[in-house]
Design a protein around this motif. Structure first.
Motif, PDB file in Angstrom:
ATOM      1  N   HIS A  41       1.993   6.658   2.397  1.00 29.70           N
ATOM      2  CA  HIS A  41       0.768   6.868   1.622  1.00 29.70           C
ATOM      3  C   HIS A  41      -0.340   5.959   2.131  1.00 29.70           C
ATOM      4  CE1 HIS A  41      -1.828   7.724  -1.813  1.00 29.70           C
ATOM      5  NE2 HIS A  41      -2.041   6.429  -1.912  1.00 29.70           N
ATOM      6  N   SER A  43      -4.434   7.156   1.415  1.00 34.43           N
ATOM      7  CA  SER A  43      -5.288   7.778   0.407  1.00 34.43           C
ATOM      8  C   SER A  43      -5.977   8.959   1.064  1.00 34.43           C
ATOM      9  CB  SER A  43      -6.342   6.803  -0.142  1.00 34.43           C
ATOM     10  OG  SER A  43      -7.412   6.666   0.774  1.00 34.43           O
ATOM     11  N   SER A 102      -6.858  13.868  -6.557  1.00 37.46           N
ATOM     12  CA  SER A 102      -5.509  13.500  -6.944  1.00 37.46           C
ATOM     13  C   SER A 102      -5.032  12.388  -6.033  1.00 37.46           C
ATOM     14  CB  SER A 102      -4.568  14.703  -6.830  1.00 37.46           C
ATOM     15  OG  SER A 102      -3.235  14.313  -7.049  1.00 37.46           O
ATOM     16  N   THR A 103      -4.491  11.334  -6.609  1.00 38.66           N
ATOM     17  CA  THR A 103      -4.054  10.188  -5.815  1.00 38.66           C
ATOM     18  C   THR A 103      -3.015  10.574  -4.772  1.00 38.66           C
ATOM     19  OG1 THR A 103      -4.491   8.651  -7.627  1.00 38.66           O
ATOM     20  CG2 THR A 103      -2.934   7.931  -5.934  1.00 38.66           C
ATOM     21  N   ASN A 143       0.188  14.163   0.271  1.00 41.39           N
ATOM     22  CA  ASN A 143       1.050  13.060   0.679  1.00 41.39           C
ATOM     23  C   ASN A 143       1.663  13.332   2.053  1.00 41.39           C
ATOM     24  OD1 ASN A 143       4.185  12.271   0.647  1.00 41.39           O
ATOM     25  ND2 ASN A 143       3.002  10.664  -0.345  1.00 41.39           N
TER      26      ASN A 143
END
Length: 397
Positions: free
Chosen positions: A77, A79, A277-278, A282
């Motif tokens: 991860h 961002s 969305s964080t 991904n």
């Protein structure tokens, strides 16, 4: 490594620490391989449900496993504020395999449908969302508001305003869509309501009505997409091209990911800050999804899905307790005779006995239908085994 907990130990821990949101089967799974689930007590269950249409390449598929392992050693991860290899490459695959426009990643099907609803209202500066009776689009508030099923909606009222549900008929769709409509949101096959195909005339009517009134046609491909019906996307069979689709479930074969995919004319509708969305996009999930694409994006693979579905259909329809089998490819439902339903109590009760007594996992989305969402990689031998196990369950009572 500690020994796995027994079923009784897991049930005890869950009773004290897990909210009672899920009605679990009396099964404790430890691992999976191909079409098989292995339980803590040594059973081997033939998985014909794929975690509700998710593990379409089966469990522990070598290409997906390798992609996850390689990516886990690189980056999990950062961002969405930097450029990343995996999400960008996956966006290209999703776009070129479908509508040719832009992609917005999410973490689930419900979130993808939330993004689609926001896209439609941003495009129209408001407007009503029209959906179809018996449709299912998720459990978050916008998606739930587009899911006209009273049992799911009633406990959480008031819902989001500006949603209308209509019967899946040409006339009802034409009457519902007007200048104040932002979008029609529908599934081509209503999976959670028992694998109910929507007539192609209804899809064409929705397309024509949306074109006439400046509304978007959004197809929810969360369960039906990624090769499940024998084409990459289920809408292809109708010849109707939507303005946007939503994707999730099978996209990464078990890792959480969803996506909104648009046609080119919608590329600039959503602006920075409109949605986010964080964890969306991904790198780990995207690596798995790229591996899935490498396997299924092949005409021979998709043709095999059709062949496998035909074999399941003929095998199940040969049983006297099955009235008919509906669906496409490997998205199927076996409608039981009234006599079989009376004998077994319901399709749900039969499905429970199938998994506990016959080591085969399907489910009963309606009182009279068994749903099958098997791995797209299933072999003829495994299909015949599954049909035999279901037949044994039908004969047991």
């Amino acid at each position: 490594m500690s020994a796995p907990l027994t079923l009784a130990q897991l049930e005890d821990l869950e009773s004290r620490h897990v909210l009672r949101n899920y009605a679990r089967l009396p099964v404790a799974v430890e691992s999976g391989a191909d079409v098989w689930l292995h339980t803590v007590d040594g059973r081997r269950i033939l998985d014909l449900l794929c975690g509700l249409g998710v593990t379409s390449l089966g469990h522990a598929h070598p290409a997906v496993t390798m992609a996850i392992q390689e990516q886990a050693g690189k980056l999990l991860h950062t961002s969405n504020l930097v450029h990343l290899q995996g999400p960008t490459r996956l966006s290209e695959r999703l776009s070129t395999s479908s509508l040719g426009g832009g992609v917005l990643f999410q973490n689930s099907g419900a979130e993808a449908n939330e993004a689609a609803i926001k896209l439609a209202r941003r495009n129209k500066r408001g407007g009503e969302i029209v959906s179809l009776f018996k449709g299912f689009h998720g459990r978050t508030y916008g998606a739930l508001s587009a899911t006209p099923q009273e049992a799911k909606q009633e406990p959480f009222a008031p819902l989001v305003a500006g949603f209308r549900a209509v019967p899946p008929t040409v006339e009802a769709v034409q009457d519902a869509v007007g200048d104040g409509t932002a979008a029609v949101l529908l599934e081509t096959i209503q999976g959670e309501s028992g694998v109910l195909p929507i007539d192609h005339d209804v899809l064409r009517a929705a397309r024509e009505a949306c074109d006439a009134h400046g509304a978007l046609l959004i197809v929810d491909e969360v369960q039906s997409g990624m090769g499940r019906t024998g084409t990459m996307w289920s809408y292809e069979a109708s010849g109707v091209v939507p303005d946007a689709i939503t994707v999730a479930k099978a996209l990464a074969n078990g890792l959480p990911i969803g996506a909104l995919v648009t046609a080119p004319h919608l590329y600039d509708v959503l602006q920075p800050g409109d949605h986010g969305s964080t964890f969306a996009g991904n790198p780990l999930s995207c690596a798995a999804a790229l591996a899935v694409f490498d396997v299924i994006e092949d005409d021979r693979f998709l043709a095999r899905v059709v062949e496998a579905g035909d074999r399941f259909r003929s095998g199940l329809e040969a049983h006297p307790d099955v009235q008919h089998v509906r669906g496409s490819g490997l998205m199927l439902a076996a409608e039981l005779t009234p006599e079989a339903v009376a004998r077994h109590g319901s399709a749900g009760e039969l499905a429970l006995r199938l998994v506990t007594d016959h080591d085969v996992w399907v489910n009963g989305p309606t009182p009279s239908a068994l749903r099958l969402l098997p791995p797209l990689t299933i072999t003829d031998e495994q299909i015949d085994d599954g049909v035999a196990r279901i037949a044994a369950g039908l004969a047991a009572r």
